[in-house]
Design a protein around this motif. Structure first.
Motif, PDB file in Angstrom:
ATOM      1  N   ILE B  47       0.842  -1.187   0.000  1.00 46.39           N
ATOM      2  CA  ILE B  47       0.000   0.000   0.000  1.00 46.39           C
ATOM      3  C   ILE B  47       0.884   1.246   0.000  1.00 46.39           C
ATOM      4  N   LYS B  48       0.575   2.171  -0.869  1.00 45.34           N
ATOM      5  CA  LYS B  48       1.345   3.416  -0.903  1.00 45.34           C
ATOM      6  C   LYS B  48       0.448   4.578  -0.490  1.00 45.34           C
ATOM      7  N   GLY B  49       1.024   5.508   0.243  1.00 41.81           N
ATOM      8  CA  GLY B  49       0.255   6.673   0.645  1.00 41.81           C
ATOM      9  C   GLY B  49      -0.751   6.334   1.732  1.00 41.81           C
ATOM     10  N   ARG B  50      -1.492   7.365   2.133  1.00 40.52           N
ATOM     11  CA  ARG B  50      -2.438   7.170   3.232  1.00 40.52           C
ATOM     12  C   ARG B  50      -3.860   7.112   2.690  1.00 40.52           C
ATOM     13  N   SER B  51      -4.098   6.181   1.801  1.00 47.35           N
ATOM     14  CA  SER B  51      -5.403   6.155   1.140  1.00 47.35           C
ATOM     15  C   SER B  51      -6.277   4.997   1.614  1.00 47.35           C
ATOM     16  N   LEU B  52      -5.895   4.351   2.719  1.00 48.79           N
ATOM     17  CA  LEU B  52      -6.709   3.244   3.217  1.00 48.79           C
ATOM     18  C   LEU B  52      -7.934   3.781   3.952  1.00 48.79           C
ATOM     19  N   ARG B  53      -9.062   3.131   3.718  1.00 53.16           N
ATOM     20  CA  ARG B  53     -10.271   3.521   4.442  1.00 53.16           C
ATOM     21  C   ARG B  53     -10.992   2.270   4.917  1.00 53.16           C
ATOM     22  N   PHE B  54     -11.641   2.431   6.040  1.00 56.06           N
ATOM     23  CA  PHE B  54     -12.476   1.365   6.583  1.00 56.06           C
ATOM     24  C   PHE B  54     -13.895   1.915   6.558  1.00 56.06           C
ATOM     25  N   VAL B  55     -14.817   1.206   5.961  1.00 54.29           N
ATOM     26  CA  VAL B  55     -16.198   1.699   5.897  1.00 54.29           C
ATOM     27  C   VAL B  55     -17.111   0.720   6.631  1.00 54.29           C
ATOM     28  N   VAL B  56     -17.941   1.263   7.505  1.00 56.12           N
ATOM     29  CA  VAL B  56     -18.909   0.446   8.234  1.00 56.12           C
ATOM     30  C   VAL B  56     -20.304   0.846   7.774  1.00 56.12           C
ATOM     31  N   ASP B  57     -21.067  -0.122   7.300  1.00 58.50           N
ATOM     32  CA  ASP B  57     -22.447   0.174   6.897  1.00 58.50           C
ATOM     33  C   ASP B  57     -23.377  -0.264   8.024  1.00 58.50           C
ATOM     34  N   ILE B  58     -23.872   0.731   8.772  1.00 60.83           N
ATOM     35  CA  ILE B  58     -24.716   0.442   9.932  1.00 60.83           C
ATOM     36  C   ILE B  58     -26.015  -0.244   9.509  1.00 60.83           C
TER      37      ILE B  58
END
Lengths: 395, 262
Positions: B47-58
């Motif tokens: 992984i390069k850069g700070r582009s990681l995301r965690f998505v939670v669908d309530i």
């Protein structure tokens, strides 16, 4: 009870972290009294000027102990010096503490130097060895040397005021800068800590001074005691105002967090907050101190009342530390519930260990008093040039 | 050679002091060397850069608790309910507007057992939903700022980790985290927290909780990759973060975040 995040079940900063700011507060307060004498020329403090300095030292020496033994990994405590992270307020503790310790030690050395040299010259055997070490090889007590000493003492006492403020204001900042915690997060916190520190330090000196005259069976200097009581009342008034202001602002602004804070101060900590911090630890002493100034009482009765007020204040400031440190952690960061905490009796975080840490400075103080007695019965204070107005207002 | 008593004492005291200092110095230098070398071990990350995301669908979460269990097993988290890298909260809003929240055992056993539901009997409930929680891997992490020894730090991917060999266990970071994401591991007396399964994601795998979620309520990926699930969801749905007013800039986004969730 409500809802707590699952990880909030444990109160991480326990009794040891309550007594830590209590101890540093006493240091700052005691030091300020000595500075009032040395810098601000309040010569009525003469009987306790030297005593207040060594009291500050005794408590300062103990200040890091509760912090260190509270660590999960106490063997790594010194890493704070080796790999400090300067964005952390906490990383500054070791450095501020050390600078302050050196300052206090050096000032004490200068103040007690004539005594130390005298003991070193007159003593024999182990006594002579100890005092020779304490003299650090400097035996010049000529008038000229002492004049230089006095100038240095004044400078150190002067630098010591911002240093003491930094040491304790910084403790307030540790809590006040935590935006995650609505009960801590206020820029008033360092100032509140500082003022309550001065209050507790003066109260401690008042109590210790009265006790010392009883133990040594010497007459009490009522002018000195009255000056202490007046300064105590003054600082207490300002401290109380700020502490009240903090809660009233929170109430008036009624932000999202107010509901849970209201629940905290009217529920779990109601007794220690309203009952001890404000009523028994501040209001009653203020009234008592006012009575000693207005009512026609003999000196003995006044001494008893002042002693009583100072004792209450010491308890009140302790309650304030408890209400901040423990109270802040009882509030769930979900703002939906209040936790629970009762300190255990045994164990490293128990009441016994904390009591021992709180008593340790008194033992150290005893040793220092034995080594370099601070009492100067019958010695006239050095007349110093006053600052603009007469600060004591008593003569 | 004759040694006077005074010299003997002097020498003894000097020796004792010197010994203590020497002993501590060697210990300190050793730990310093160890922690420094541990930090310099760079993991080759895809992984390069700070582009990681965690998505939670309530809207999707069913509160089964599989994610909590998977996390504890994958990351060797103590099984007691007060130690959690991730947990699931249940929100229940009554018709009178009262909001009730609970998370029995961190949600690891789900929410169906009778003892968990006694208190809701007879309540006039308007709606109820689950909110999975984990470390937000904030872009501006207060925990990293307050650590006195820089034991907690952001990796080049923006994941916040704790160096177990450096943490002194002061727990200032526990106080500073607005989300209750940190705890003191009772076994090592150092602080622990969610790493987004750093050991997995740096090998191109998904975090354990995402892997086991049976309904796809937890998503993870690169926001810059237009084909990733997270970039698609973030494009198409309105997302929000927890406690945005604190300015921590969380990297965990929520779909369907209800008012009152914090």
């Amino acid at each position: 009870m409500g809802f707590l995040y699952p990880n909030e079940a444990a109160i991480e900063w326990d009794l040891l972290i309550v007594i830590y700011p209590y101890i540093t507060g006493l240091v700052a307060g005691a030091f300020i009294v000595s500075s009032l004498y040395h810098v601000f020329g309040i010569t009525t403090f003469n009987p306790i000027a030297r005593f207040s300095l060594i009291t500050a030292l005794a408590f300062l020496l103990v200040a890091p102990i509760p912090l260190a033994i509270h660590l999960g990994r106490p063997e790594r405590a010194l890493e704070m010096f080796l790999r400090p992270n300067f964005t952390s307020a906490m990383s500054g503790f070791g450095f501020i503490w050390m600078v302050y310790l050196l300052l206090v030690l050096f000032e004490i050395w200068l103040v007690f130097r004539p005594d130390i040299v005298r003991y070193a010259k007159s003593g024999t055997g182990i006594r002579k060895t100890i005092y020779s070490i304490l003299a650090l090889g400097v035996y010049d007590v000529s008038e000229r040397a002492l004049a230089v000493d006095h100038k240095l003492i004044k400078i150190f006492a002067f630098i010591g005021i911002p240093a003491a403020s930094l040491l304790h204001g910084y403790v307030g900042f540790i809590f006040g800068a935590i935006k995650a915690n609505p009960w801590w997060s206020t820029p008033l916190m360092p100032i509140i800590f500082l003022l309550s520190a001065v209050v507790s330090g003066i109260a401690l000196l008042l109590v210790m001074y009265v006790l010392s005259t009883k133990i040594r069976k010497v007459p009490l200097d009522h002018v000195c005691l009255r000056t202490l009581a007046l300064w105590l009342g003054g600082f207490l008034t300002v401290a109380l105002t700020l502490e009240g202001l903090e809660a009233i602002s929170m109430f008036y602004e009624s932000e999202e967090s107010w509901e849970v804070i209201r629940e905290l101060i009217t529920g779990k900590i109601a007794l220690s907050y309203f009952g001890i911090q404000f009523f028994a630890g501040a209001f009653i002493p203020m009234v008592t101190l006012a009575i000693t100034e207005t009512a026609k009482l003999d000196e003995h009765a006044k001494t008893v009342l002042r002693f009583f007020a100072a004792c209450l204040i010491l308890v009140g400031v302790f309650a304030m530390r408890w209400n901040v440190v423990i109270g802040g952690q009882l509030v769930s960061k979900s703002l939906r519930g209040i936790g629970d905490f009762t300190p255990p009796l045994m164990g490293i975080s128990g009441i016994l260990v904390s009591a021992a840490v709180l008593l340790l400075p008194l033992v150290i103080l005893g040793v220092i008093v034995y080594l370099i007695p601070p009492w100067q019965d019958g010695v006239k204070p050095v007349q110093q040039k006053r600052l603009g107005i007469s600060m004591s207002g008593l003569k | 050679m004759l040694i006077s008593r005074r010299d003997f004492i002097k020498g003894g005291v000097a020796g004792a002091v010197g010994g203590v200092v020497l002993y501590n110095t060697s210990h300190l230098m050793r730990t310093l060397a160890e922690t420094r070398s541990a930090q310099s071990l760079k993991v080759a990350s895809p992984i390069k850069g700070r582009s990681l995301r965690f998505v939670v669908d309530i809207n999707k979460c069913i509160g089964c608790g599989k994610c909590v269990k998977a996390c504890k097993l994958e990351n060797d988290v103590p099984l007691e309910p007060e130690f959690n890298r991730t947990w699931v909260e249940r929100y229940t809003i009554t018709r009178s507007g009262e909001t009730l929240v609970d998370s029995p055992n961190g949600g690891i056993d789900g929410f169906t057992a009778d003892y968990m539901n006694e208190k809701y009997k007879g309540l006039d409930i308007r709606k109820s939903f689950f909110v999975p929680k984990l470390c937000n891997q904030c872009e501006k992490p207060p925990c990293v700022s307050v650590c006195p020894v820089a034991a907690t730090y952001a990796t080049e991917e923006g994941v916040i980790l704790v160096d177990r060999n450096a943490c002194i266990g002061c727990r200032y970071c526990v106080q500073a985290c607005p989300y209750g994401a940190r705890f003191l591991d009772p076994r090592y007396k150092v602080v622990d927290k969610c790493t987004w399964c750093y050991h997995r994601i740096t090998k191109g795998l998904l975090p354990a909780c995402v892997e086991v979620c049976p309904v796809g309520a937890r998503m993870f990926g690169d926001i810059e990759d237009p084909n990733s699930k997270v970039s698609q969801v973030i494009r198409e749905r309105a997302v929000a973060v927890l406690k945005p007013e604190l300015g921590t800039e969380p990297m965990v986004y929520y779909v369907g975040l209800e008012k009152g969730v914090r």
